[in-house]
Write a protein that holds these residues in place. Structure first.
Motif, PDB file in Angstrom:
ATOM      1  N   GLN A 118       0.778  -1.331  -0.012  1.00 29.23           N
ATOM      2  CA  GLN A 118       0.113   0.105   0.158  1.00 29.23           C
ATOM      3  C   GLN A 118       0.884   1.247   0.029  1.00 29.23           C
ATOM      4  O   GLN A 118       1.904   1.168   0.685  1.00 29.23           O
ATOM      5  CB  GLN A 118      -0.823   0.057   1.287  1.00 29.23           C
ATOM      6  N   GLY A 122      -2.706   6.205  -2.689  1.00 24.43           N
ATOM      7  CA  GLY A 122      -3.929   5.439  -3.057  1.00 24.43           C
ATOM      8  C   GLY A 122      -3.734   4.320  -4.199  1.00 24.43           C
ATOM      9  O   GLY A 122      -4.819   4.238  -4.600  1.00 24.43           O
ATOM     10  N   GLN A 142      -7.421   3.899  -6.280  1.00 26.73           N
ATOM     11  CA  GLN A 142      -8.512   4.459  -5.761  1.00 26.73           C
ATOM     12  C   GLN A 142      -9.340   5.399  -6.829  1.00 26.73           C
ATOM     13  O   GLN A 142      -8.700   6.034  -7.630  1.00 26.73           O
ATOM     14  CB  GLN A 142      -8.167   5.308  -4.440  1.00 26.73           C
ATOM     15  N   SER A 143     -10.746   5.663  -6.185  1.00 23.66           N
ATOM     16  CA  SER A 143     -11.415   6.502  -7.011  1.00 23.66           C
ATOM     17  C   SER A 143     -10.651   7.912  -7.182  1.00 23.66           C
ATOM     18  O   SER A 143     -10.403   8.623  -6.271  1.00 23.66           O
ATOM     19  CB  SER A 143     -12.948   6.632  -6.614  1.00 23.66           C
ATOM     20  N   GLY A 193     -12.757   3.501  -9.111  1.00 22.83           N
ATOM     21  CA  GLY A 193     -11.529   2.977  -9.056  1.00 22.83           C
ATOM     22  C   GLY A 193     -11.145   2.108 -10.430  1.00 22.83           C
ATOM     23  O   GLY A 193     -11.648   2.241 -11.391  1.00 22.83           O
TER      24      GLY A 193
END
Length: 210
Positions: A118, A122, A142-143, A193
């Motif tokens: 991670q 994002g 991520q979006s 996403g």
């Protein structure tokens, strides 16, 4: 390039169709394609003279070494052989003649169970392979995330889930695009996403059959 706008084209093998995303050469070619196997279809035994790399998108791809369900990523180096088939049918994203001759690593892995690192930007990323300057990864964005894609030796992206916007064009499931060596583009993940396969650093050393 939007695969939805491409047509399925019959291959020389009955029951096997292709959508050509990029191709240099004739039947033996440096190629990037979607390939669809009808249930019960198969190819004859062949040697990967230029190497083969693919992702199983739907169904189950098979050869004499095993069964590869949707989500499997495979690298077959130069000189490997097999007899591909699909008893139940499948769709794969496949790249031919895009291996460094010195890269002898053979890979079979499940993209969706691979450990992902991670980042605070994002992006969740799993590095699938690295050889020299070539890096292959599976990423979840991520979006709304924006990211600059590019490399001195080129890059390419295949959308597995969700969508991204590139130069005002929305690319969705099973769409592919390539960034030429030395160039870069900004890509932005859509509202849901995106899950992406990315490859970079390889276009300066790809070969053309013959």
């Amino acid at each position: 390039m939007s695969s939805a706008k491409s047509q399925w084209i019959a291959s020389p093998i009955p029951g096997v169709e292709r959508k050509i995303l990029d191709r240099v050469g004739d039947e033996v070619a440096r190629a990037t394609s979607l390939v669809r196997y009808a249930p019960g279809s198969s190819f004859s035994e062949h040697t990967h003279s230029g190497g083969e790399e693919f992702i199983v998108l739907e169904g189950v791809f098979q050869d004499e070494h095993g069964d590869y369900p949707a989500g499997t990523y495979v690298r077959n180096p130069i000189g490997t052989r097999h007899v591909p088939r699909s008893d139940r049918g499948c769709v794969i994203f496949v790249k031919l003649w895009q291996f460094d001759p010195a890269d002898r690593v053979q890979i079979y892995c499940d993209l969706y169970s691979h450990h992902m690192e991670q980042s605070d930007r994002g992006i969740d990323r799993a590095q699938l392979h690295q050889f020299g300057d070539e890096v292959v990864s599976f990423e979840r964005w991520q979006s709304g995330l924006s990211y600059l894609i590019g490399d001195p030796c080129g890059a390419e992206v295949f959308v597995l889930e969700g969508s991204i916007a590139v130069d005002g064009c929305e690319l969705g499931r099973w769409d592919w695009f390539r960034v030429p060596p030395g160039d870069s583009v900004e890509a932005k993940a859509g509202l849901d996403g995106a899950a992406l396969w990315l490859k970079s650093g390889h276009l300066c050393s790809t070969t053309i059959p013959g």
